[in-house]
Design a protein around this motif. Sequence first.
Motif, PDB file in Angstrom:
ATOM      1  N   SER A 120       1.254  18.972 -13.886  1.00 33.77           N
ATOM      2  CA  SER A 120       2.595  18.406 -13.799  1.00 33.77           C
ATOM      3  C   SER A 120       3.582  19.568 -13.781  1.00 33.77           C
ATOM      4  O   SER A 120       3.205  20.725 -13.974  1.00 33.77           O
ATOM      5  N   ALA A 121       4.872  19.268 -13.565  1.00 34.07           N
ATOM      6  CA  ALA A 121       5.845  20.341 -13.404  1.00 34.07           C
ATOM      7  C   ALA A 121       7.168  19.981 -14.063  1.00 34.07           C
ATOM      8  O   ALA A 121       7.547  18.811 -14.151  1.00 34.07           O
ATOM      9  N   VAL A 122       7.863  21.016 -14.506  1.00 32.44           N
ATOM     10  CA  VAL A 122       9.194  20.871 -15.083  1.00 32.44           C
ATOM     11  C   VAL A 122      10.047  22.035 -14.581  1.00 32.44           C
ATOM     12  O   VAL A 122       9.540  23.143 -14.386  1.00 32.44           O
ATOM     13  N   SER A 123      11.333  21.780 -14.324  1.00 35.81           N
ATOM     14  CA  SER A 123      12.240  22.829 -13.853  1.00 35.81           C
ATOM     15  C   SER A 123      13.478  22.904 -14.732  1.00 35.81           C
ATOM     16  O   SER A 123      13.986  21.872 -15.203  1.00 35.81           O
ATOM     17  N   GLU A 124      13.969  24.117 -14.905  1.00 35.80           N
ATOM     18  CA  GLU A 124      15.244  24.342 -15.572  1.00 35.80           C
ATOM     19  C   GLU A 124      16.218  24.934 -14.563  1.00 35.80           C
ATOM     20  O   GLU A 124      15.877  25.898 -13.844  1.00 35.80           O
ATOM     21  N   VAL A 125      17.413  24.376 -14.484  1.00 41.36           N
ATOM     22  CA  VAL A 125      18.447  24.930 -13.612  1.00 41.36           C
ATOM     23  C   VAL A 125      19.022  26.163 -14.307  1.00 41.36           C
ATOM     24  O   VAL A 125      19.574  26.064 -15.405  1.00 41.36           O
ATOM     25  N   ILE A 126      18.865  27.330 -13.680  1.00 40.17           N
ATOM     26  CA  ILE A 126      19.291  28.577 -14.325  1.00 40.17           C
ATOM     27  C   ILE A 126      20.471  29.232 -13.614  1.00 40.17           C
ATOM     28  O   ILE A 126      20.982  30.252 -14.078  1.00 40.17           O
ATOM     29  N   GLY A 127      20.908  28.673 -12.489  1.00 41.31           N
ATOM     30  CA  GLY A 127      22.043  29.266 -11.797  1.00 41.31           C
ATOM     31  C   GLY A 127      22.559  28.373 -10.683  1.00 41.31           C
ATOM     32  O   GLY A 127      21.822  27.550 -10.138  1.00 41.31           O
ATOM     33  N   LEU A 128      23.845  28.541 -10.364  1.00 38.70           N
ATOM     34  CA  LEU A 128      24.497  27.792  -9.288  1.00 38.70           C
ATOM     35  C   LEU A 128      25.521  28.699  -8.624  1.00 38.70           C
ATOM     36  O   LEU A 128      26.189  29.497  -9.292  1.00 38.70           O
ATOM     37  N   LYS A 129      25.651  28.555  -7.312  1.00 35.73           N
ATOM     38  CA  LYS A 129      26.690  29.302  -6.591  1.00 35.73           C
ATOM     39  C   LYS A 129      27.120  28.486  -5.378  1.00 35.73           C
ATOM     40  O   LYS A 129      26.321  28.262  -4.461  1.00 35.73           O
ATOM     41  N   GLU A 130      28.364  28.043  -5.385  1.00 30.68           N
ATOM     42  CA  GLU A 130      28.876  27.281  -4.255  1.00 30.68           C
ATOM     43  C   GLU A 130      29.187  28.227  -3.098  1.00 30.68           C
ATOM     44  O   GLU A 130      29.744  29.313  -3.302  1.00 30.68           O
ATOM     45  N   ASN A 131      28.827  27.826  -1.882  1.00 30.61           N
ATOM     46  CA  ASN A 131      29.117  28.641  -0.715  1.00 30.61           C
ATOM     47  C   ASN A 131      30.574  28.476  -0.287  1.00 30.61           C
ATOM     48  O   ASN A 131      31.217  27.456  -0.576  1.00 30.61           O
ATOM     49  N   SER A 132      31.079  29.472   0.422  1.00 29.09           N
ATOM     50  CA  SER A 132      32.498  29.484   0.796  1.00 29.09           C
ATOM     51  C   SER A 132      32.879  28.342   1.725  1.00 29.09           C
ATOM     52  O   SER A 132      34.042  27.951   1.778  1.00 29.09           O
ATOM     53  N   ASN A 133      31.902  27.787   2.438  1.00 30.43           N
ATOM     54  CA  ASN A 133      32.225  26.677   3.347  1.00 30.43           C
ATOM     55  C   ASN A 133      32.445  25.351   2.624  1.00 30.43           C
ATOM     56  O   ASN A 133      32.835  24.359   3.249  1.00 30.43           O
ATOM     57  N   ARG A 134      32.165  25.330   1.317  1.00 30.34           N
ATOM     58  CA  ARG A 134      32.332  24.133   0.471  1.00 30.34           C
ATOM     59  C   ARG A 134      31.414  22.986   0.881  1.00 30.34           C
ATOM     60  O   ARG A 134      31.510  21.885   0.339  1.00 30.34           O
ATOM     61  N   LYS A 135      30.516  23.235   1.835  1.00 27.07           N
ATOM     62  CA  LYS A 135      29.614  22.187   2.292  1.00 27.07           C
ATOM     63  C   LYS A 135      28.247  22.273   1.621  1.00 27.07           C
ATOM     64  O   LYS A 135      27.498  21.282   1.588  1.00 27.07           O
ATOM     65  N   THR A 136      27.922  23.439   1.127  1.00 29.28           N
ATOM     66  CA  THR A 136      26.605  23.688   0.544  1.00 29.28           C
ATOM     67  C   THR A 136      26.747  24.605  -0.670  1.00 29.28           C
ATOM     68  O   THR A 136      27.804  25.210  -0.898  1.00 29.28           O
ATOM     69  N   GLY A 137      25.661  24.725  -1.413  1.00 32.15           N
ATOM     70  CA  GLY A 137      25.619  25.667  -2.519  1.00 32.15           C
ATOM     71  C   GLY A 137      24.185  26.079  -2.779  1.00 32.15           C
ATOM     72  O   GLY A 137      23.233  25.463  -2.269  1.00 32.15           O
ATOM     73  N   ILE A 138      24.015  27.132  -3.562  1.00 34.58           N
ATOM     74  CA  ILE A 138      22.675  27.647  -3.869  1.00 34.58           C
ATOM     75  C   ILE A 138      22.331  27.276  -5.309  1.00 34.58           C
ATOM     76  O   ILE A 138      23.117  27.526  -6.240  1.00 34.58           O
ATOM     77  N   VAL A 139      21.165  26.663  -5.477  1.00 34.09           N
ATOM     78  CA  VAL A 139      20.666  26.244  -6.777  1.00 34.09           C
ATOM     79  C   VAL A 139      19.495  27.148  -7.154  1.00 34.09           C
ATOM     80  O   VAL A 139      18.561  27.325  -6.367  1.00 34.09           O
TER      81      VAL A 139
END
Length: 364
Positions: A120-139
């Motif tokens: 089985s698997a578990v994930s922790e969100v460790i970072g976020l960065k919104e892209n300048s186009n405001r349409k996408t971001g990096i998780v």
Amino acid sequence: MRRTYGLKQAPKKAPMSKTSAGNFFEDFRVGTLIRHATPRTVTAGDVALYSSLYGPRFAVQSSDTFAQAIGYPRAPVDDLLVFHIVFGKSVPDISINAVANLGYAGCRFLAPVYPGDTISAVSEVIGLKENSNRKTGIVFVRTTGCKPDGSKVLEYVRWVMVHKRDEAATADADHVPRVPEALLPSMLGSACPPINAAAYDVTLAGSPYRFGDYEVGERLDHVDGVTVEEAEHQIATRLYQNPARIHFNQYVEAQGRFGRRLIYGGHVISLARSLTYNGFANAFHITAINGGRHVAPLFAGATVFAWSEVLARAELPGRSDIGALRLRTVATKDRPCHDFPHKQGDQDDPAVVLELDYWVLLPR
């Protein structure tokens, strides 16, 4: 005529949706811990299908008798099959709405997996960065694969570009985590039991070259090429229970960035790994992935080639049976690798689709 007494009709409620469109970028928060569905029991059938899709020939994963002769209880499951299964668990929660998976770091294989084991698997969100186009971001997430008793078999960090549901939505504050450039030799080897290097039959393994036969800076063209078939990459991605729409839904992708379905990046990794057998037949175990880049998209009909460079050699603390090589494997599309294509100045060669930096173990 039916009548009711003393009862008021309840107001109608808006129907609650029982389906989900998945998480978009603005849904993520740093520190969130996500337990993923669905636990997966790995079977001999999974191993056979993986072998039929990629044709890996590493002896330890191919033969119970070979594996038992050097100290395994039986042939372990291919390392990348384990990686893809754990990765696939995370997709519905992390990257169902992905534009593309961008990279990996700090990946360690922590224990062998055998047919019959459940993961089985578990994930922790460790970072976020919104892209300048405001349409996408990096998780950025750290994902761990575990057995039912909680023991870890795999952990890694990855970052993925994800669509926003609403361009005007406010996202969590930007935080880009630091990830290790490379794992230290002292952190390697836990998934490999002590082996009897003297019993390792290089003839049956397919190559006479052991750990001591490779030099730092040595480059190998793996010669062979594999053409990617549409059906095969979809079967492979389903094998991992990875439902990312970008790999399957031509109706959606015809209107999207590429206009067609994108090959799952892990499919390219497994093809490249299988190609490395020609030159590294005794590199029987991937013990860690330091980093990886999906440099360019790949689509069905292209032919994948690969070459590798030895970046480092390492003796592992307390281990005289095995040694570790740090490799950089570069995969290309429709471009043989006899001249080791990589960079043109500061730019990637346009044929390069993957660059993978990883540690492998070989008998001494």
